[in-house]
Write a protein that holds these residues in place. Sequence first.
Motif, PDB file in Angstrom:
ATOM      1  N   GLU A   1      66.521 -36.658 -28.491  1.00  0.00           N
ATOM      2  CA  GLU A   1      65.912 -36.564 -27.171  1.00  0.00           C
ATOM      3  C   GLU A   1      66.602 -35.481 -26.328  1.00  0.00           C
ATOM      4  O   GLU A   1      67.728 -35.086 -26.598  1.00  0.00           O
ATOM      5  N   HIS A   2      65.909 -35.028 -25.309  1.00  0.00           N
ATOM      6  CA  HIS A   2      66.379 -34.045 -24.340  1.00  0.00           C
ATOM      7  C   HIS A   2      66.880 -32.753 -24.995  1.00  0.00           C
ATOM      8  O   HIS A   2      68.040 -32.342 -24.802  1.00  0.00           O
ATOM      9  N   PRO A   3      66.066 -32.097 -25.825  1.00  0.00           N
ATOM     10  CA  PRO A   3      66.496 -30.794 -26.348  1.00  0.00           C
ATOM     11  C   PRO A   3      66.506 -29.762 -25.217  1.00  0.00           C
ATOM     12  O   PRO A   3      65.874 -29.965 -24.174  1.00  0.00           O
ATOM     13  N   PRO A   4      67.194 -28.650 -25.383  1.00  0.00           N
ATOM     14  CA  PRO A   4      67.223 -27.639 -24.314  1.00  0.00           C
ATOM     15  C   PRO A   4      65.826 -27.070 -24.065  1.00  0.00           C
ATOM     16  O   PRO A   4      65.027 -26.912 -24.988  1.00  0.00           O
ATOM     17  N   GLU A   5      65.537 -26.791 -22.790  1.00  0.00           N
ATOM     18  CA  GLU A   5      64.251 -26.211 -22.445  1.00  0.00           C
ATOM     19  C   GLU A   5      64.153 -24.802 -23.032  1.00  0.00           C
ATOM     20  O   GLU A   5      65.098 -24.019 -22.974  1.00  0.00           O
ATOM     21  N   GLY A   6      62.993 -24.503 -23.588  1.00  0.00           N
ATOM     22  CA  GLY A   6      62.783 -23.228 -24.247  1.00  0.00           C
ATOM     23  C   GLY A   6      63.116 -23.246 -25.722  1.00  0.00           C
ATOM     24  O   GLY A   6      62.868 -22.255 -26.425  1.00  0.00           O
ATOM     25  N   GLU A   7      63.655 -24.348 -26.227  1.00  0.00           N
ATOM     26  CA  GLU A   7      64.008 -24.422 -27.647  1.00  0.00           C
ATOM     27  C   GLU A   7      62.743 -24.477 -28.509  1.00  0.00           C
ATOM     28  O   GLU A   7      61.754 -25.127 -28.160  1.00  0.00           O
ATOM     29  N   ILE A   8      62.787 -23.805 -29.643  1.00  0.00           N
ATOM     30  CA  ILE A   8      61.668 -23.800 -30.595  1.00  0.00           C
ATOM     31  C   ILE A   8      61.833 -24.978 -31.543  1.00  0.00           C
ATOM     32  O   ILE A   8      62.922 -25.226 -32.071  1.00  0.00           O
ATOM     33  N   LEU A   9      60.748 -25.722 -31.756  1.00  0.00           N
ATOM     34  CA  LEU A   9      60.772 -26.824 -32.707  1.00  0.00           C
ATOM     35  C   LEU A   9      60.626 -26.235 -34.108  1.00  0.00           C
ATOM     36  O   LEU A   9      59.516 -26.130 -34.653  1.00  0.00           O
ATOM     37  N   ARG A  10      61.780 -25.857 -34.677  1.00  0.00           N
ATOM     38  CA  ARG A  10      61.754 -25.122 -35.937  1.00  0.00           C
ATOM     39  C   ARG A  10      61.366 -26.004 -37.118  1.00  0.00           C
ATOM     40  O   ARG A  10      61.006 -25.519 -38.172  1.00  0.00           O
ATOM     41  N   GLY A  11      61.469 -27.303 -36.953  1.00  0.00           N
ATOM     42  CA  GLY A  11      61.070 -28.171 -38.049  1.00  0.00           C
ATOM     43  C   GLY A  11      59.571 -28.238 -38.264  1.00  0.00           C
ATOM     44  O   GLY A  11      59.108 -28.743 -39.292  1.00  0.00           O
ATOM     45  N   LEU A  12      58.817 -27.756 -37.291  1.00  0.00           N
ATOM     46  CA  LEU A  12      57.362 -27.721 -37.431  1.00  0.00           C
ATOM     47  C   LEU A  12      56.954 -26.334 -37.942  1.00  0.00           C
ATOM     48  O   LEU A  12      57.006 -25.353 -37.190  1.00  0.00           O
ATOM     49  N   LYS A  13      56.590 -26.249 -39.203  1.00  0.00           N
ATOM     50  CA  LYS A  13      56.162 -24.984 -39.783  1.00  0.00           C
ATOM     51  C   LYS A  13      54.653 -25.035 -39.956  1.00  0.00           C
ATOM     52  O   LYS A  13      54.117 -25.559 -40.931  1.00  0.00           O
ATOM     53  N   ILE A  14      53.982 -24.481 -38.956  1.00  0.00           N
ATOM     54  CA  ILE A  14      52.525 -24.566 -38.874  1.00  0.00           C
ATOM     55  C   ILE A  14      51.945 -23.160 -38.894  1.00  0.00           C
ATOM     56  O   ILE A  14      52.407 -22.274 -38.150  1.00  0.00           O
ATOM     57  N   THR A  15      50.958 -22.989 -39.721  1.00  0.00           N
ATOM     58  CA  THR A  15      50.184 -21.742 -39.745  1.00  0.00           C
ATOM     59  C   THR A  15      48.725 -22.093 -39.538  1.00  0.00           C
ATOM     60  O   THR A  15      48.232 -23.089 -40.082  1.00  0.00           O
ATOM     61  N   VAL A  16      48.037 -21.294 -38.733  1.00  0.00           N
ATOM     62  CA  VAL A  16      46.613 -21.516 -38.498  1.00  0.00           C
ATOM     63  C   VAL A  16      45.856 -20.285 -39.000  1.00  0.00           C
ATOM     64  O   VAL A  16      46.297 -19.148 -38.837  1.00  0.00           O
TER      65      VAL A  16
END
Length: 834
Positions: A357-372
């Motif tokens: 919880e409470h990750p730093p603001e602006g941090e990228i959720l690198r665990g989500l590897k999504i391509t559209v």
Amino acid sequence: MCLPTAQADFAPYFYDNGPYSYNGNLALFSLSEDTAVGTQIYRLNGTDPEGQEVRYGLSFDPGSKEYFRVDSKSGNITLVEKLDREKEDSIDVLVSITDGQSKVVERVTIFVMDANDEKPEFQNMPAIIDVLETTESGSSIYKVEAVDRDTGSGGSVTYYLQSAQSTLFAIDRHSGVLRIKSGEMLDYEKARTHFVIVIAKDGGGSFNGKEQFMSSYATLTINVIDAQDTLPSFIGTPYFGYVYEISVPGSEIFTVEARDGDVGNPNPVRYSFDDGDDGVFSINKTSGCITLLTLPIYLKREIFNIKVRASEVSPEGRLMDYEVTTVVIRVVDLNNNPPTFYGENGPQSTFELTMYEHPPEGEILRGLKITVNDSDQGANAKFNLRLIGPGRMLRVVPQTVLNEAQVTILVEDSAAMDYEKYHFLTYKLLAVEIDTPEKFSATADIVIHLLDTNDNAPKFSSDYYIARIPENSPGGSNVVTVTAFDPDSGPWGEVKYSIYGSGAELFLIKPDSGIIYTQPWASLDAEVRSKYNFYVKAEDTEGKYNLAEVFVTVLDLNDHSPAFYDNFLEKTMVIGAPVKIEAVDDDAEVPNNVIEYAIMKAEPENNIFDINADTGEIMLKSYIKSMAIIQNITKKRDCTWSLVVQARDRGHPSLTTTAVVKIDITEATQLNGGPLGSFLMQNRNKPLQILGILAGIISLMIIVTVLISTATFMRNKKSNRILPNRRVKRRPKTQHTWLFKNPLKRPERNEEKFKNVNHNNNAGRILRQWPPPPPPCAPPPPFCFPVERQWVIPTVSATVAPKPLKKAAVTRQDSVSKALVSELKMRLEQKRKN
């Protein structure tokens, strides 16, 4: 002639407040399917350029179910029909606004968000299967299929077996493939039939604001077949299967089925490919299920002719006779391609991530590897990305995509990502084509599981606690219970209590429960101390703490009786003036220490006194104005009364005490000495006041003496006179004596002489010769004093009388003076003792 110009009428219009607003034109509005019927979900909001009143409307396509109703005047939209995302995940609505002349109609789509309201449904259960007893240990014998129409974690299905069947069979929790446990074998002679209860459980999700998990049960009947050697044959030939562009690796394309020709006791059949699969398909050896191994875009042919072999298996596991058939699989090409989300392993509709919880603001959720991706070209491949979910915690980048892009999710509101509020967050990632009439779209569920951190200190239910305890409570008595809560999970949420402070020495606290109680040896006494306050501390395992203040009041009990200074009191009463008695009560609080006075008995019986119940002042009844009236009532010249006075407090129960008061009554005649005698008589019950006035007079005289001496010294210094260093002999006969007159005494004749009578024997006769006689050339006497002024310094017990030539007879006035002096001496002695 000029014609009037017609005023232009402009059409009204809606406000477009974006997808996160609850008022506007309903554009991109989303609503959870568990929203209660009757809930006001939105408010249409628009205006007319001319300022005319507008009316709102809402309609549906013909044949569509009408889920909403709008108030034409306020624009409030109310849900009137129950939503079901599994039946309809979006609702097209025509909203309109009119000013009475012009009407504007817009088509909007309301997205229905999923709630975990569906149980997993078995697709091929209950079922009965036959398994050859010689089936190898660890072989797959059946694939259980259950579908949960929910999305996200609520749509994921996990399979379990009841414990009774877990000794022989095992099921893959994710694929549903049922296998014989490694090291186990079926035995036709021991058990010909097995009943396996399969549990399909979803991953849980929110429903009506609560976390809910749903499951279903089904029974699989497994008949154990005795082994024998018969030729297999395919059933239902010819076989045709299809691969679509939207198929993903692992998709089931077709299932072939072959059986041993000996129906009574058939051998098991094992399937395999002989030719034509190109390595892009696989077949289950037991079930004959053909699945896709790769994405359709990597298929190099449109038609595949696959040779499938069905072989009998001997009891020893040896392949025997077989049969071959052809399965024709065709790749079907669609004419358009909607946007598609891909994970690391291909198309994916659900993406999950676990983070603190409470990750730093602006941090990228690198665990989500999504391509559209949109396989179309040009404008048909241009689409927008939006992230729909609770609040504005996350945002998506980029927002506009052409053909393909890597999707990045950024933290926007760190404080809102709180484990204590959300154990997991579910967002819907929406891709909608921009410039195509079809507006094809795709969605993907993003599920973020939050992990707890110790970000909260314990918090008390109140900033302060007020407790009351009787003063006779035994040691170990409970006083008050304090409560603090730490919303963190696990050991971080465990709270320990302690107390400290200057008022905590008589108290203890139970560290786990927060119960504050008195020390075993503590004895509370409201008269000694009635108020205690101290601090209580609530602390978690990492030292984060909070404080609250505890106020303890020791309740007073009526355990002290009123008490007089003496049980026998003597008073002298002057007619017209009261005498006062006083009792004290050592209790700490009212009404326990409030005293009422009453005369219980009088001796003689004729009671001529009244008493003030509040102050204890005893006074003669109002009709008694002189000694003659008293003597007329008592028929005696002795005016002495004995009263029994009761002092009673107002506590419950009330406590009392009595004292005997002896009262001598005298008239208010002046003593010899004029005003001084009257003053002493009037203030005989106030010795401290008399002493204060006398001390003031003496201080004034000393100040005047100092001033005169200073003035004389300054005058001599200015004249530069040198005094002789020898003793100056004075002539007593020519010296004038300076006597100070009593300012309180009335003037007397010059021929009278005065004598200072000191009944206390604390000083001799005081005659002051002041100032000293002047030297030979002395200055004139001080201007502020007359030459023949006489002063007599009074004392507390002094009486002023003419100097007799012989012993004078004792008069009644002298008796009164002596009685007054005696009473004053007694009061002074009592004050010194106290």
